[in-house]
Design a protein around this motif. Structure first.
Motif, PDB file in Angstrom:
ATOM      1  N   SER A  33       0.779  -1.282  -0.028  1.00 49.30           N
ATOM      2  CA  SER A  33      -0.162   0.017   0.000  1.00 49.30           C
ATOM      3  C   SER A  33       0.766   0.879   0.232  1.00 49.30           C
ATOM      4  O   SER A  33       0.212   2.028  -0.829  1.00 49.30           O
ATOM      5  CB  SER A  33      -0.843  -0.437   1.273  1.00 49.30           C
ATOM      6  OG  SER A  33      -1.824  -1.197   1.053  1.00 49.30           O
ATOM      7  N   ASP A  35      -6.424  -0.419  -4.728  1.00 51.58           N
ATOM      8  CA  ASP A  35      -5.171  -1.261  -3.689  1.00 51.58           C
ATOM      9  C   ASP A  35      -6.730  -2.573  -2.860  1.00 51.58           C
ATOM     10  O   ASP A  35      -7.793  -1.747  -2.033  1.00 51.58           O
ATOM     11  CB  ASP A  35      -4.915  -0.488  -2.355  1.00 51.58           C
ATOM     12  CG  ASP A  35      -3.934  -1.248  -1.102  1.00 51.58           C
ATOM     13  OD1 ASP A  35      -3.975  -1.983  -1.326  1.00 51.58           O
ATOM     14  OD2 ASP A  35      -3.313  -0.275  -0.349  1.00 51.58           O
ATOM     15  N   GLU A  36      -6.105  -3.428  -3.166  1.00 54.02           N
ATOM     16  CA  GLU A  36      -6.820  -4.540  -2.608  1.00 54.02           C
ATOM     17  C   GLU A  36      -8.323  -4.429  -3.055  1.00 54.02           C
ATOM     18  O   GLU A  36      -9.217  -3.992  -2.182  1.00 54.02           O
ATOM     19  CB  GLU A  36      -6.770  -5.048  -1.554  1.00 54.02           C
ATOM     20  CG  GLU A  36      -5.382  -5.464  -0.762  1.00 54.02           C
ATOM     21  CD  GLU A  36      -5.461  -6.002   0.129  1.00 54.02           C
ATOM     22  OE1 GLU A  36      -6.351  -6.764   0.830  1.00 54.02           O
ATOM     23  OE2 GLU A  36      -4.750  -5.632   1.040  1.00 54.02           O
TER      24      GLU A  36
HETATM   25 MG    MG Z   1      -2.445  -2.440   2.226  1.00 49.76          MG
END
Ligand code: MG
Ligand code: ATP
Length: 253
Positions: free
Chosen positions: A45, A174-175
């Motif tokens: 991240s 991000d995910e």
């Molecule tokens: Mg992360």
């Protein structure tokens, strides 16, 4: 035009004295999907937040190295972070529609902030972005309801539409599917593949099957370092590094 749209040179990032990203060199080609995998806390991240100058918003954050967007360093002294984020958009892990704001207003907030006032143009942008995000049919009759009234999966696609409305050539995710059920996740995956025709996507995921399915290239991070990078087909079937092999087979991390 070079086929490399984004080039990262010796990128390092800190939180105060803690060095979370330790010198990453990577290139991203136009119209590709690029996955980043690695154990929790390895800096994924933090790394992608450096790619659109969001990391620096954290108190104590520090960055060194270069991120060249079409050959121009986004960290050059005269580079404007707001301008950078117009070119490099981001969709976060947790859907974050703006509260107390309609679906429509959520989608067009970027173009409005940059001065678009024409109602027809804004409607056109909202329609196109929601179409691309595969959400239009579900919301076309309730554009004036609050964005937060949607389901989690719909909110995630709303946030994607909000990013697409600004038409950034590069999209960071991000995910994006970790909070979604398998059907909603599959929709977002399909979207990523469709977006590839127009955009370059960099996506952090904990889902190996997802990375293998959608990503052209995969990077494996451990403790802030890039351990291995290559075609997903190689990384997932024939990794060169023992750590990569251990990770993708579930023996590590
Ligand atoms: Mg992360
Ligand atoms: N705001 C912060 N202040 C201080 N340290 C932080 C902060 N955010 C993250 N870190 C630290 O930086 C390192 C990298 O964190 P990061 O969130 O980038 O990991 P990640 O790979 O995205 O993990 P995950 O898969 O769990 O999301 C971790 O050791 C984390 O504890």
């Amino acid at each position: 035009m070079s086929d490399v749209v984004l080039k990262v040179n010796d990128l390092k990032a800190w939180f105060d004295d803690f060095n979370a990203v330790k010198g990453i060199d990577l290139e991203y080609k136009r119209n590709t999907i690029n996955a980043i995998i690695g154990p929790s806390g390895c800096g994924k991240s933090t790394y992608i937040r450096c790619l659109n100058r969001i990391h620096e918003e954290v108190a104590g954050a520090k960055i060194s190295g270069e991120v060249l967007l079409e050959g121009k360093n986004i960290y050059a002294p005269d580079a404007d972070p707001v301008e950078v984020r117009k070119h490099i958009g981001m969709v976060f892990q947790k859907p974050n529609p703006f509260p107390a704001m309609s679906i429509f207003d959520n989608v067009v907030i970027g173009p409005r902030l940059w001065g678009e006032r024409n109602k027809k143009n804004l409607e056109e942008i909202a329609y196109k972005s929601l179409q691309k995000a595969a959400l239009w049919d579900e919301v076309k009759d309730k554009l004036h309801q609050e964005g937060t009234s949607l389901s989690g999966g719909q909110q995630q696609r709303l946030c994607l539409a909000r990013t697409l409305a600004t038409n950034p050539p590069i999209i960071l995710m991000d995910e994006p599917t970790s909070a979604l059920d398998p059907i909603a996740a599959a929709k977002v995956e399909d979207l990523m593949m469709e977006l590839k025709d127009e955009y370059t996507v960099i996506v952090v995921t904990h889902n190996m099957q997802q990375a293998a399915r959608v990503a052209d290239y995969t990077s494996f991070f451990v403790l802030g370092e890039l351990i291995e990078h290559g075609l997903s087909s190689d990384i997932f079937t024939n990794p060169k590094n023992q750590k990569t092999e251990d990770y993708i087979t579930g023996r590590f991390g």
